[in-house]
Design an enzyme around this catalytic site. Structure first.
Site, PDB file in Angstrom:
ATOM      1  CE  LYS A 112      -3.941 -14.772  15.350  1.00  0.00           C
ATOM      2  NZ  LYS A 112      -2.529 -15.149  15.592  1.00  0.00           N
ATOM      3  CE  LYS A 127      -0.664 -22.361  16.281  1.00  0.00           C
ATOM      4  NZ  LYS A 127      -0.622 -20.944  15.916  1.00  0.00           N
ATOM      5  CB  THR A 167       4.128 -10.728  13.495  1.00  0.00           C
ATOM      6  OG1 THR A 167       3.859 -11.926  12.771  1.00  0.00           O
ATOM      7  CG2 THR A 167       3.325 -10.722  14.776  1.00  0.00           C
ATOM      8  CB  SER A 198       0.708 -16.882   5.953  1.00  0.00           C
ATOM      9  OG  SER A 198       1.835 -17.302   6.662  1.00  0.00           O
TER      10      SER A 198
HETATM   11  P1  NAD Z   1      10.613 -15.803  19.139  1.00  0.00           P
HETATM   12  O1  NAD Z   1      10.950 -17.181  19.570  1.00  0.00           O
HETATM   13  O2  NAD Z   1      11.277 -15.215  17.951  1.00  0.00           O
HETATM   14  O3  NAD Z   1      10.839 -14.777  20.349  1.00  0.00           O
HETATM   15  C1  NAD Z   1      10.296 -14.973  21.618  1.00  0.00           C
HETATM   16  C2  NAD Z   1      10.961 -13.997  22.564  1.00  0.00           C
HETATM   17  O4  NAD Z   1      10.371 -14.145  23.858  1.00  0.00           O
HETATM   18  C3  NAD Z   1      12.460 -14.228  22.745  1.00  0.00           C
HETATM   19  O5  NAD Z   1      13.094 -12.968  22.835  1.00  0.00           O
HETATM   20  C4  NAD Z   1      12.537 -14.943  24.106  1.00  0.00           C
HETATM   21  O6  NAD Z   1      13.769 -14.700  24.760  1.00  0.00           O
HETATM   22  C5  NAD Z   1      11.407 -14.222  24.811  1.00  0.00           C
HETATM   23  N1  NAD Z   1      10.950 -14.936  26.001  1.00  0.00           N
HETATM   24  C6  NAD Z   1      10.859 -16.274  26.219  1.00  0.00           C
HETATM   25  N2  NAD Z   1      10.460 -16.484  27.482  1.00  0.00           N
HETATM   26  C7  NAD Z   1      10.279 -15.255  28.050  1.00  0.00           C
HETATM   27  C8  NAD Z   1       9.872 -14.809  29.321  1.00  0.00           C
HETATM   28  N3  NAD Z   1       9.593 -15.662  30.307  1.00  0.00           N
HETATM   29  N4  NAD Z   1       9.767 -13.475  29.521  1.00  0.00           N
HETATM   30  C9  NAD Z   1      10.082 -12.601  28.551  1.00  0.00           C
HETATM   31  N5  NAD Z   1      10.489 -12.959  27.338  1.00  0.00           N
HETATM   32  C10 NAD Z   1      10.583 -14.275  27.096  1.00  0.00           C
HETATM   33  O7  NAD Z   1       9.014 -15.815  18.963  1.00  0.00           O
HETATM   34  P2  NAD Z   1       8.118 -14.814  18.130  1.00  0.00           P
HETATM   35  O8  NAD Z   1       7.914 -15.364  16.786  1.00  0.00           O
HETATM   36  O9  NAD Z   1       8.617 -13.416  18.318  1.00  0.00           O
HETATM   37  O10 NAD Z   1       6.729 -15.006  18.909  1.00  0.00           O
HETATM   38  C11 NAD Z   1       6.467 -14.313  20.122  1.00  0.00           C
HETATM   39  C12 NAD Z   1       4.967 -14.355  20.365  1.00  0.00           C
HETATM   40  O11 NAD Z   1       4.315 -13.760  19.239  1.00  0.00           O
HETATM   41  C13 NAD Z   1       4.383 -15.757  20.505  1.00  0.00           C
HETATM   42  O12 NAD Z   1       3.289 -15.699  21.407  1.00  0.00           O
HETATM   43  C14 NAD Z   1       3.862 -16.049  19.128  1.00  0.00           C
HETATM   44  O13 NAD Z   1       2.807 -17.015  19.138  1.00  0.00           O
HETATM   45  C15 NAD Z   1       3.365 -14.670  18.740  1.00  0.00           C
HETATM   46  N6  NAD Z   1       3.214 -14.526  17.293  1.00  0.00           N
HETATM   47  C16 NAD Z   1       4.307 -14.524  16.467  1.00  0.00           C
HETATM   48  C17 NAD Z   1       4.115 -14.411  15.099  1.00  0.00           C
HETATM   49  C18 NAD Z   1       5.282 -14.367  14.142  1.00  0.00           C
HETATM   50  O14 NAD Z   1       5.057 -14.197  12.947  1.00  0.00           O
HETATM   51  N7  NAD Z   1       6.510 -14.457  14.615  1.00  0.00           N
HETATM   52  C19 NAD Z   1       2.823 -14.303  14.572  1.00  0.00           C
HETATM   53  C20 NAD Z   1       1.736 -14.291  15.433  1.00  0.00           C
HETATM   54  C21 NAD Z   1       1.942 -14.403  16.797  1.00  0.00           C
END
Ligand code: NAD
Length: 429
Positions: free
Chosen positions: A92, A104, A188, A356
């Protein structure tokens, strides 16, 4: 297909290497993480008992710069998962042309079972154990699943105590008051929305005619929903862990976000007329959301949700992977055969690590930027690298995911080559 997550991640690298112009030694370097540390963290619990937790930190590769990658608190965290996620981070950072390698880590813990004080003691204890292996020039952790800015603040404070120097650049994703960056919380989603905008230019999409479904309504899902909604896209379905809502005419995203802030789950909101422009909202399961008749599908929650069992039923013409690893390798092949374009995680969700990087630059220079400045730099970098990946996909007739890996590998290969290859040393004996 291998059972082992790191081996599976390596399979994608090996496949991309066949389309890349790189020294053979590049893959050899990537197949072996540079350093792996497993620690035991003793924590005094609120009831006076002592509990030991296991944590890991993997520095996968530092050919392009110090390691960069999140720390996850989850019961499933293990060394193999950290190795796989660290390898993705190497790719990435290379795709975004950031001066970072990949890393990680995490702790095997269910944070929902801990009090806030126990989480603070655990986080500080973890940093004391790994302090010799991290730092602004070696490996810079950030938040990931179930870690947040408060935890990054405690960790930065603990690291600074350990090295006896205020060192904000040792961790990113911190609160603004402790050296965090403007724009990190929406980065993101904003990075993903730049990919959508650039794709729309190529495909002549009109926002008002483009139907979007988003699985996962947390940080990433909400921020892209807000941004696409503001540009006029028709967001017809969203969901969280409890389920989702669907209105073919488009949801009122501001109302849905407000209801989430007020503590409701998405499916609890469905009877509120205000969340739908037409008042006709249906409840929908997370599985059914994925196969809705939409133009753009955005998985923004979990890994492995698009599989060989549902890939044939996906109706979207484009998938933007805001979550990490939402599509299995078998599903990828099915989507490719069906001509569905996948904008891969290592490009689509890289807005977070990009900001970041800006946080780290600001911490090291002591010069702090406005939110407009951060936003403009993010938009420009995402747009440039998106176009590079798409151009490479066209030139070499590759799927977009493969093109992103090829671009990453060629950047890593240049660094490996500059250190000298077999051909170089054999010619200079
Ligand atoms: P978060 O914890 O803020 O939100 C996750 C969301 O997914 C919540 O709404 C939760 O209710 C929902 N969820 C959980 N289980 C679920 C299911 N079975 N079906 C549908 N929805 C479900 O997390 P986030 O930071 O938004 O991260 C979400 C994804 O994005 C992850 O894969 C994370 O690795 C990726 N990501 C996030 C960032 C960031 O900056 N936040 C950066 C890169 C990648």
């Amino acid at each position: 297909m291998s059972e082992n997550a790191f081996e599976r991640a390596l399979e994608r690298i090996t496949a991309a290497a066949e389309h890349s112009n790189i020294p053979d030694e590049t893959c050899q370097r990537l197949a072996n993480p540079k350093a792996m540390l497993t620690v035991s963290i003793p924590v005094r619990m609120d009831d006076g008992s002592l509990k030991l937790f296991t944590g890991h930190r993997v520095l996968h590769n530092d050919l392009l710069g110090p390691g960069k990658g999140g720390l996850r608190y989850h019961p499933d965290v293990d060394l193999d998962e950290c190795k796989a996620l660290a390898l993705w981070m190497t790719c990435k950072c290379a795709v975004l042309n950031l001066p970072f390698g990949g890393a990680k880590g995490g702790i095997s813990v269910n944070p929902k079972e801990l009090s806030m004080l126990e989480i603070e003691r655990l986080s500080r204890g973890f940093i004391r154990r790994i302090a010799d292996s991290i730092g602004p020039d070696t490996d810079i952790p950030a938040p990931d699943v179930y870690t947040n800015e408060h935890i990054m603040g405690w960790m930065m404070d603990e690291y600074s105590h350990a090295v006896r120097q205020y060192t904000p650049g040792a961790l990113t994703g911190k609160p603004l008051a402790l050296g965090g960056s403007e724009g990190r919380s929406t980065a993101t989603g904003r990075g993903g929305s730049v990919c959508v905008e650039k794709w729309a230019e190529r495909a002549s999409w009109k926002p008002e005619d483009t139907r979007v479904a988003i699985q996962g309504f947390g940080n990433a899902g909400q921020s892209i929903a807000r941004l696409l909604d503001a540009q006029g896209y028709r967001i017809v379905a969203v969901s969280d862990s409890q389920g989702g809502i669907h209105d073919p005419d488009g949801l009122n995203i501001a109302e849905v976000i407000q209801a989430k802030i007020d503590g409701q789950s998405v499916d609890e909101i469905y009877c509120k007329g205000s969340v739908s422009d037409s008042g006709e909202v249906d409840q929908i399961s997370n599985e059914d959301l994925l196969t809705l008749d939409v133009d753009l599908l955005i998985p923004a929650a979990l890994e492995d949700v698009i599989t060989k069992d549902n890939a044939a039923d996906i109706q979207a013409s484009v998938i933007l992977e805001l979550a990490n690893g939402p599509t299995t390798a078998e599903a990828d092949r099915i989507l490719e055969d069906r001509g569905i374009v996948v904008i891969p995680d290592i490009l689509a969700n890289a807005g977070g690590v990009t900001v970041s990087y800006y946080e780290w630059v600001q911490n090291r220079s002591g010069d702090y930027w406005s939110s407009e400045d951060v936003e403009n730099r993010l938009i420009q970098r995402m747009a440039t690298q998106f176009e590079k990946v798409l151009d490479l996909a066209e030139e070499r007739e590759l799927p977009v995911r493969m093109a992103a890996y090829v671009l990453a590998l060629e950047r890593l290969g240049q660094a490996a080559g500059a250190l000298g290859t077999r051909e170089f040393f054999n010619g200079h004996r």
